[in-house]
Design a protein around this motif. Structure first.
Motif, short mmCIF file in Angstrom:
data_model
loop_
_atom_site.label_atom_id
_atom_site.label_comp_id
_atom_site.label_asym_id
_atom_site.label_seq_id
_atom_site.Cartn_x
_atom_site.Cartn_y
_atom_site.Cartn_z
N ILE A 11 43.73 49.31 11.94
CA ILE A 11 44.55 49.50 13.14
C ILE A 11 43.97 48.73 14.33
N THR A 12 42.66 48.53 14.34
CA THR A 12 42.05 47.69 15.38
C THR A 12 42.48 46.24 15.19
N ASN A 13 42.47 45.78 13.96
CA ASN A 13 42.93 44.42 13.66
C ASN A 13 44.39 44.24 14.08
N ARG A 14 45.21 45.22 13.80
CA ARG A 14 46.64 45.13 14.18
C ARG A 14 46.78 45.07 15.71
N ALA A 15 45.94 45.80 16.42
CA ALA A 15 46.00 45.77 17.88
C ALA A 15 45.59 44.39 18.40
N PHE A 16 44.53 43.81 17.83
CA PHE A 16 44.13 42.45 18.19
C PHE A 16 45.25 41.47 17.87
N GLN A 17 45.85 41.63 16.71
CA GLN A 17 46.92 40.74 16.27
C GLN A 17 48.11 40.79 17.23
N ARG A 18 48.55 41.98 17.60
CA ARG A 18 49.68 42.11 18.53
C ARG A 18 49.37 41.50 19.89
N ALA A 19 48.15 41.72 20.38
CA ALA A 19 47.77 41.19 21.69
C ALA A 19 47.73 39.66 21.66
N LEU A 20 47.18 39.08 20.60
CA LEU A 20 47.12 37.62 20.50
C LEU A 20 48.51 37.04 20.27
N ARG A 23 50.51 36.42 23.24
CA ARG A 23 50.05 35.31 24.07
C ARG A 23 50.36 33.93 23.47
N ILE A 24 50.39 33.84 22.13
CA ILE A 24 50.61 32.52 21.51
C ILE A 24 52.08 32.21 21.25
N GLU A 25 52.90 33.25 21.10
CA GLU A 25 54.33 33.01 20.82
C GLU A 25 55.05 32.19 21.89
N PRO A 26 54.74 32.37 23.19
CA PRO A 26 55.40 31.53 24.19
C PRO A 26 55.11 30.02 24.00
N HIS A 27 54.09 29.71 23.23
CA HIS A 27 53.73 28.32 22.96
C HIS A 27 54.32 27.83 21.63
N GLY A 28 55.20 28.64 21.03
CA GLY A 28 55.85 28.27 19.78
C GLY A 28 55.01 28.47 18.55
N THR A 30 53.45 31.01 15.73
CA THR A 30 53.57 32.32 15.10
C THR A 30 52.20 32.76 14.60
N TRP A 31 52.13 34.02 14.28
CA TRP A 31 50.87 34.57 13.74
C TRP A 31 50.49 33.83 12.47
N LEU A 105 43.18 31.80 25.16
CA LEU A 105 43.98 33.02 25.03
C LEU A 105 43.34 33.97 24.03
N ALA A 106 42.82 33.42 22.94
CA ALA A 106 42.13 34.25 21.94
C ALA A 106 40.85 34.84 22.53
N ALA A 107 40.15 34.05 23.32
CA ALA A 107 38.93 34.55 23.97
C ALA A 107 39.26 35.69 24.92
N ASP A 108 40.39 35.57 25.63
CA ASP A 108 40.83 36.65 26.52
C ASP A 108 41.07 37.94 25.74
N VAL A 109 41.72 37.82 24.59
CA VAL A 109 41.99 39.01 23.77
C VAL A 109 40.69 39.64 23.32
N ASN A 110 39.73 38.82 22.90
CA ASN A 110 38.43 39.37 22.50
C ASN A 110 37.76 40.06 23.67
#
Length: 149
Positions: A11-20, A23-28, A30-31, A105-110
């Protein structure tokens, strides 16, 4: 379930995934593309099989992701000059340039995830998670090795 390490990690991984992902989707991006970009930023020009192994995805999943990345102008695939059966994956300028945009953006999520932990606690968490992963991977390899049975 709350005391299960596996559940908490998931569930922690899923939270990291959703947060990242937010942030990346506006740049086109996908996960599914993210992990391939991360590897290619470090090792551009890998074969599709090497890339699949680095990302730890099934080759069929890799092909689908690479098709999407190629359509998005992030990569191009080129026949290997030494072995025509192999295809190398190369970043386009666009794919390469996204590194400087997306990695912060990934650093911000971390940073958000580690907020409230001391540097020592964060280092301990990384160390412990690495040890748990190593033990699980070693256990899977032992179970899958027919010579150990």
């Amino acid at each position: 379930m709350e005391s299960s390490i596996g559940h908490q990690v998931r569930i922690t991984n899923r939270a990291f995934q959703r947060a990242l992902q937010a942030r990346i989707e506006p740049h086109g991006i996908t996960w599914g593309m993210w992990w391939f970009l991360r590897v290619l930023w470090s090792e551009d020009g890998l074969t599709q099989r090497q890339l699949s192994r680095r990302v730890r995805m099934m080759e069929a999943t890799t092909v689908t992701a690479l098709n999407n990345m190629e359509r998005a102008g992030l990569i191009r695939r080129v026949r290997n000059t030494e072995d025509r059966r192999k295809t190398n994956v190369l970043l386009t300028d666009h794919g390469r340039n996204l590194r400087d945009v997306l990695l912060p953006l990934a650093a911000d999520v971390n940073d958000i995830g580690l907020r409230g932990l001391s540097p020592q606690e964060a280092a301990l968490l990384l160390s412990l998670l690495g040890r748990v992963r190593s033990q699980l991977e070693a256990g899977v390899e032992v179970e899958a090795d027919p010579d150990t049975a």
